[in-house]
Scaffold this motif. Structure first.
Motif, PDB file in Angstrom:
ATOM      1  N   LYS A 124       0.831  -1.190   0.000  1.00 33.07           N
ATOM      2  CA  LYS A 124       0.000   0.000   0.000  1.00 33.07           C
ATOM      3  C   LYS A 124       0.874   1.253   0.000  1.00 33.07           C
ATOM      4  O   LYS A 124       1.799   1.373   0.807  1.00 33.07           O
ATOM      5  N   PHE A 125       0.562   2.150  -0.929  1.00 30.97           N
ATOM      6  CA  PHE A 125       1.241   3.445  -1.043  1.00 30.97           C
ATOM      7  C   PHE A 125       2.725   3.300  -1.385  1.00 30.97           C
ATOM      8  O   PHE A 125       3.515   4.201  -1.130  1.00 30.97           O
ATOM      9  N   ARG A 126       3.111   2.163  -1.955  1.00 32.68           N
ATOM     10  CA  ARG A 126       4.517   1.954  -2.318  1.00 32.68           C
ATOM     11  C   ARG A 126       4.585   1.444  -3.751  1.00 32.68           C
ATOM     12  O   ARG A 126       3.628   0.879  -4.287  1.00 32.68           O
ATOM     13  N   ASP A 127       5.753   1.601  -4.383  1.00 29.90           N
ATOM     14  CA  ASP A 127       5.950   1.054  -5.717  1.00 29.90           C
ATOM     15  C   ASP A 127       5.922  -0.468  -5.687  1.00 29.90           C
ATOM     16  O   ASP A 127       6.280  -1.098  -4.685  1.00 29.90           O
ATOM     17  N   ILE A 128       5.502  -1.060  -6.789  1.00 28.27           N
ATOM     18  CA  ILE A 128       5.519  -2.518  -6.913  1.00 28.27           C
ATOM     19  C   ILE A 128       6.969  -2.985  -7.023  1.00 28.27           C
ATOM     20  O   ILE A 128       7.762  -2.424  -7.766  1.00 28.27           O
ATOM     21  N   ILE A 129       7.308  -4.026  -6.268  1.00 28.07           N
ATOM     22  CA  ILE A 129       8.631  -4.628  -6.359  1.00 28.07           C
ATOM     23  C   ILE A 129       8.510  -5.896  -7.195  1.00 28.07           C
ATOM     24  O   ILE A 129       7.801  -6.832  -6.822  1.00 28.07           O
ATOM     25  N   GLU A 130       9.163  -5.918  -8.316  1.00 25.90           N
ATOM     26  CA  GLU A 130       9.132  -7.080  -9.203  1.00 25.90           C
ATOM     27  C   GLU A 130      10.363  -7.929  -8.921  1.00 25.90           C
ATOM     28  O   GLU A 130      11.484  -7.544  -9.239  1.00 25.90           O
ATOM     29  N   LEU A 131      10.137  -9.090  -8.304  1.00 25.27           N
ATOM     30  CA  LEU A 131      11.252  -9.974  -7.979  1.00 25.27           C
ATOM     31  C   LEU A 131      11.580 -10.845  -9.184  1.00 25.27           C
ATOM     32  O   LEU A 131      10.677 -11.433  -9.797  1.00 25.27           O
ATOM     33  N   PRO A 132      12.850 -10.957  -9.553  1.00 25.53           N
ATOM     34  CA  PRO A 132      13.225 -11.891 -10.616  1.00 25.53           C
ATOM     35  C   PRO A 132      12.775 -13.310 -10.260  1.00 25.53           C
ATOM     36  O   PRO A 132      12.718 -13.668  -9.078  1.00 25.53           O
ATOM     37  N   LYS A 133      12.456 -14.100 -11.260  1.00 26.59           N
ATOM     38  CA  LYS A 133      11.942 -15.446 -11.001  1.00 26.59           C
ATOM     39  C   LYS A 133      12.875 -16.258 -10.104  1.00 26.59           C
ATOM     40  O   LYS A 133      12.437 -16.974  -9.207  1.00 26.59           O
ATOM     41  N   GLU A 134      14.186 -16.116 -10.358  1.00 24.17           N
ATOM     42  CA  GLU A 134      15.137 -16.919  -9.592  1.00 24.17           C
ATOM     43  C   GLU A 134      15.253 -16.451  -8.150  1.00 24.17           C
ATOM     44  O   GLU A 134      15.855 -17.145  -7.319  1.00 24.17           O
ATOM     45  N   GLU A 135      14.690 -15.272  -7.811  1.00 27.84           N
ATOM     46  CA  GLU A 135      14.718 -14.780  -6.445  1.00 27.84           C
ATOM     47  C   GLU A 135      13.356 -14.905  -5.759  1.00 27.84           C
ATOM     48  O   GLU A 135      13.149 -14.385  -4.667  1.00 27.84           O
ATOM     49  N   THR A 136      12.410 -15.602  -6.400  1.00 27.33           N
ATOM     50  CA  THR A 136      11.113 -15.846  -5.780  1.00 27.33           C
ATOM     51  C   THR A 136      11.298 -16.717  -4.538  1.00 27.33           C
ATOM     52  O   THR A 136      12.022 -17.708  -4.578  1.00 27.33           O
ATOM     53  N   PRO A 137      10.660 -16.355  -3.418  1.00 23.17           N
ATOM     54  CA  PRO A 137      10.817 -17.174  -2.197  1.00 23.17           C
ATOM     55  C   PRO A 137      10.261 -18.583  -2.394  1.00 23.17           C
ATOM     56  O   PRO A 137       9.454 -18.832  -3.298  1.00 23.17           O
ATOM     57  N   LYS A 138      10.676 -19.466  -1.529  1.00 26.56           N
ATOM     58  CA  LYS A 138      10.094 -20.806  -1.482  1.00 26.56           C
ATOM     59  C   LYS A 138       8.946 -20.796  -0.471  1.00 26.56           C
ATOM     60  O   LYS A 138       8.924 -19.984   0.446  1.00 26.56           O
ATOM     61  N   PHE A 139       8.006 -21.718  -0.657  1.00 23.02           N
ATOM     62  CA  PHE A 139       6.766 -21.681   0.123  1.00 23.02           C
ATOM     63  C   PHE A 139       6.558 -22.969   0.929  1.00 23.02           C
ATOM     64  O   PHE A 139       6.797 -24.077   0.435  1.00 23.02           O
ATOM     65  N   ILE A 140       6.098 -22.760   2.168  1.00 22.40           N
ATOM     66  CA  ILE A 140       5.601 -23.848   3.008  1.00 22.40           C
ATOM     67  C   ILE A 140       4.121 -23.574   3.239  1.00 22.40           C
ATOM     68  O   ILE A 140       3.735 -22.437   3.544  1.00 22.40           O
ATOM     69  N   VAL A 141       3.284 -24.588   3.089  1.00 18.47           N
ATOM     70  CA  VAL A 141       1.852 -24.448   3.357  1.00 18.47           C
ATOM     71  C   VAL A 141       1.448 -25.550   4.334  1.00 18.47           C
ATOM     72  O   VAL A 141       1.684 -26.736   4.074  1.00 18.47           O
ATOM     73  N   SER A 142       0.875 -25.166   5.473  1.00 19.07           N
ATOM     74  CA  SER A 142       0.359 -26.180   6.406  1.00 19.07           C
ATOM     75  C   SER A 142      -1.156 -26.166   6.360  1.00 19.07           C
ATOM     76  O   SER A 142      -1.776 -25.105   6.260  1.00 19.07           O
ATOM     77  N   SER A 143      -1.739 -27.358   6.406  1.00 18.94           N
ATOM     78  CA  SER A 143      -3.191 -27.457   6.304  1.00 18.94           C
ATOM     79  C   SER A 143      -3.699 -28.652   7.088  1.00 18.94           C
ATOM     80  O   SER A 143      -3.050 -29.703   7.146  1.00 18.94           O
ATOM     81  N   ASN A 144      -4.859 -28.469   7.676  1.00 15.29           N
ATOM     82  CA  ASN A 144      -5.553 -29.584   8.319  1.00 15.29           C
ATOM     83  C   ASN A 144      -6.623 -30.153   7.393  1.00 15.29           C
ATOM     84  O   ASN A 144      -7.471 -30.937   7.818  1.00 15.29           O
ATOM     85  N   HIS A 145      -6.575 -29.736   6.126  1.00 21.98           N
ATOM     86  CA  HIS A 145      -7.487 -30.238   5.100  1.00 21.98           C
ATOM     87  C   HIS A 145      -6.667 -30.598   3.875  1.00 21.98           C
ATOM     88  O   HIS A 145      -5.686 -29.941   3.568  1.00 21.98           O
ATOM     89  N   ILE A 146      -7.094 -31.648   3.172  1.00 24.78           N
ATOM     90  CA  ILE A 146      -6.436 -32.010   1.923  1.00 24.78           C
ATOM     91  C   ILE A 146      -6.808 -30.966   0.862  1.00 24.78           C
ATOM     92  O   ILE A 146      -7.981 -30.731   0.591  1.00 24.78           O
ATOM     93  N   LEU A 147      -5.800 -30.335   0.268  1.00 25.99           N
ATOM     94  CA  LEU A 147      -6.026 -29.356  -0.787  1.00 25.99           C
ATOM     95  C   LEU A 147      -6.129 -30.069  -2.133  1.00 25.99           C
ATOM     96  O   LEU A 147      -5.744 -31.235  -2.265  1.00 25.99           O
ATOM     97  N   SER A 148      -6.655 -29.373  -3.125  1.00 18.43           N
ATOM     98  CA  SER A 148      -6.804 -29.977  -4.452  1.00 18.43           C
ATOM     99  C   SER A 148      -5.452 -30.461  -4.965  1.00 18.43           C
ATOM    100  O   SER A 148      -4.476 -29.707  -4.964  1.00 18.43           O
ATOM    101  N   TYR A 149      -5.393 -31.708  -5.396  1.00 21.58           N
ATOM    102  CA  TYR A 149      -4.120 -32.287  -5.807  1.00 21.58           C
ATOM    103  C   TYR A 149      -4.201 -33.017  -7.138  1.00 21.58           C
ATOM    104  O   TYR A 149      -3.188 -33.488  -7.663  1.00 21.58           O
ATOM    105  N   GLU A 150      -5.406 -33.137  -7.718  1.00 21.86           N
ATOM    106  CA  GLU A 150      -5.521 -33.855  -8.984  1.00 21.86           C
ATOM    107  C   GLU A 150      -4.978 -33.001 -10.126  1.00 21.86           C
ATOM    108  O   GLU A 150      -5.084 -31.777 -10.108  1.00 21.86           O
ATOM    109  N   GLY A 151      -4.414 -33.656 -11.126  1.00 22.42           N
ATOM    110  CA  GLY A 151      -3.889 -32.962 -12.299  1.00 22.42           C
ATOM    111  C   GLY A 151      -2.386 -32.890 -12.264  1.00 22.42           C
ATOM    112  O   GLY A 151      -1.764 -32.816 -11.198  1.00 22.42           O
TER     113      GLY A 151
END
Length: 493
Positions: free
Chosen positions: A315-342
């Motif tokens: 908010k109220f700041r310029d967009i920061i465009e991160l290069p693809k190779e600098e995209t963070p890695k993600f952890i997702v925790s869930s107590n429900h099975i998320l969509s996984y088909e495909g």
């Protein structure tokens, strides 16, 4: 008090204005800020700009082998503090007369010009950061501690000094605030015991966890093969009864001890379609933990981030465009099975399942099973230097394991069963389980539904939903089926 001879000062313009340090003088004293002098002062004190792909700038200050992010406001505060701490005062010698310039006069001049000289547009005139930032490569990783840098390859774990890296620098957020000494006793650690417990001490599952941790700790991102690490319970509760308590949060906190560029997002409120969904992410963010996501979490939206990179809009700041190779890695925790088909979902999700070791103890009445099991609170003063060294050595070996093996194949335990139970409930799963389905046989879905609901005048599921559940159950158990006329379901194989 510093005495200056006016005639010896740097000439700024034809009007007789001369400069010294960050100040511009005329024959009556200080009149304004000497802007070139201010830029030189900032450079002498380690300040530089770093240009982003969208042509905006971030500002950093270098101190030895570490760079720290500064806002334009923080740069201003640095200059004001410098003036005050050094009690700056000048005696300007004009030959036949002298003029005294007090600290208060200097501060007044600075405050009068503050909006102009500490605006991002002016600070964008600073020199570009000339030092290479240390980044992990595909086959090597660097982990900086206060006292040493650990270099990890598939062949070795070795200590290197900061000076061995030449002019290269680390973000200050990367530095682990511990003095580290590697130990070969890393397997005999409290954290090692925790890994045994959440994997039921099985080799295949332990290796999956080690490779996942190594992947998250390795600060190199191959976008074409990027995956989100998805954390589930091995045994899940029934529909609308999420439990947790298996140690998923502790797994993420372990990563946080090593990766200081770590952002945690409340999964219940995570809406990836929002333009500000990732506003907490900075240029030095390496891992994002989306904790306890809701059942309608947009896993496909995350898949898009993994493959295409991310733009960070605040908010109220310029967009920061991160290069693809600098995209963070993600952890997702869930107590429900998320969509996984495909194929896309399958390719972008690396699933870890946590055993019920700690949850079972909680059900038995132990309200703090992890603390009581390990006789300490993880990542606190309860750990002595030896235990911290064993933990960090464990994590260094996870990186090495990943550099050797990559993300190893992870077993999926009770996965389809858990997904079915969460969608249709444990009662329906148990009902189908007690039936004997035979290949090439035909079954009346209407009669089965009537038997299932029995005398329930307000069943939770109607006939169509029941039939869909039956088809899903059969498919999960590798039985092909076809719905015929009059509600007859035929098992083909």
């Amino acid at each position: 008090m510093l005495e200056l001879k006016f005639n010896n000062l740097t000439k700024i313009n034809k009007e007789g204005i001369k400069g010294y340090s960050i100040w511009a003088f005329d024959k009556k004293g200080v009149v304004s800020i000497y802007r070139n002098g201010l830029l030189e002062f900032l450079k002498e004190n380690g300040f530089y700009k770093k240009q982003l792909p969208n042509k905006s700038y971030l500002f950093y200050r270098k101190d030895a082998h570490i760079i720290t992010a500064y806002t334009h406001t923080e740069i201003r505060e640095f200059v004001v503090k410098y003036i005050e701490e050094n009690n700056l005062r000048y005696k300007i010698n004009y030959g036949s007369s002298n003029t005294l310039v007090t600290l208060e006069q200097l501060k007044e001049i600075l405050l009068r010009n503050i909006d102009a000289v500490f605006h991002p547009n002016f600070l964008g005139s600073m020199d570009i950061l000339p030092f290479e930032i240390v980044r992990d490569k595909i086959n090597e990783s660097y982990v900086p501690f206060r006292n040493v840098v650990i270099k990890i390859t598939a062949d070795s774990i070795e200590e290197v000094s900061y000076t061995d890296l030449g002019e290269k620098v680390f973000y200050s957020t990367q530095i682990i605030q511990h003095d580290f000494e590697y130990t070969e006793k890393w397997k005999c650690s409290i954290f090692g015991d925790y890994i045994k417990n959440i994997t039921n001490d099985t080799k295949e599952r332990k290796n999956a966890f080690r490779s996942a941790m190594g992947y998250l700790l390795h600060r190199h991102n191959d976008v074409s093969n990027a995956q989100a690490i998805i954390l589930y319970d091995e045994v899940m509760s029934g529909r609308n009864i999420p439990e947790g308590g298996t140690g998923k949060g502790l797994f993420a906190q372990a990563i946080r001890q090593v990766v200081k560029g770590f952002v945690q997002i409340n999964g219940k409120n995570a809406k990836l379609t929002s333009q500000f969904a990732f506003q907490q992410i900075k240029e030095d963010t390496d891992v994002v933990f989306i904790d306890d996501v809701s059942t309608n979490f947009d896993i496909d939206g995350l898949n898009s981030v993994l493959s295409e990179g991310i733009n960070v809009e605040k908010k109220f700041r310029d967009i920061i465009e991160l290069p693809k190779e600098e995209t963070p890695k993600f952890i997702v925790s869930s107590n429900h099975i998320l969509s996984y088909e495909g194929s896309t979902r399958e390719r972008r999700q690396y699933i870890l399942q946590f055993s019920s070791f700690y949850k079972d103890k909680y059900r038995e009445g132990n309200l703090k099973p992890i603390i009581s099991e390990h006789k300490s609170r993880f990542f606190t003063e309860d750990w002595d230097t030896s235990e911290w060294n064993k933990f960090f050595s464990f994590m260094m070996n996870c990186i090495k394991f990943y550099l050797i093996h990559g993300l190893v194949k992870t077993p999926r335990l009770n996965f389809k069963k858990n997904a079915f139970i969460q969608k249709y409930g444990i009662d329906m799963y148990l009902y189908f389980e007690q039936l004997s389905f035979t290949s090439t046989q035909e079954y009346s879905t209407k009669e089965m539904y009537k038997e299932y609901v029995d005398d329930d005048k307000s069943p939770e599921i109607q006939q169509r939903g029941f039939t869909n559940a039956l088809k899903s159950y059969l498919q999960d158990n590798n039985m092909e089926c076809k719905l015929m006329k009059k509600g007859i379901l035929k098992i083909l194989s």
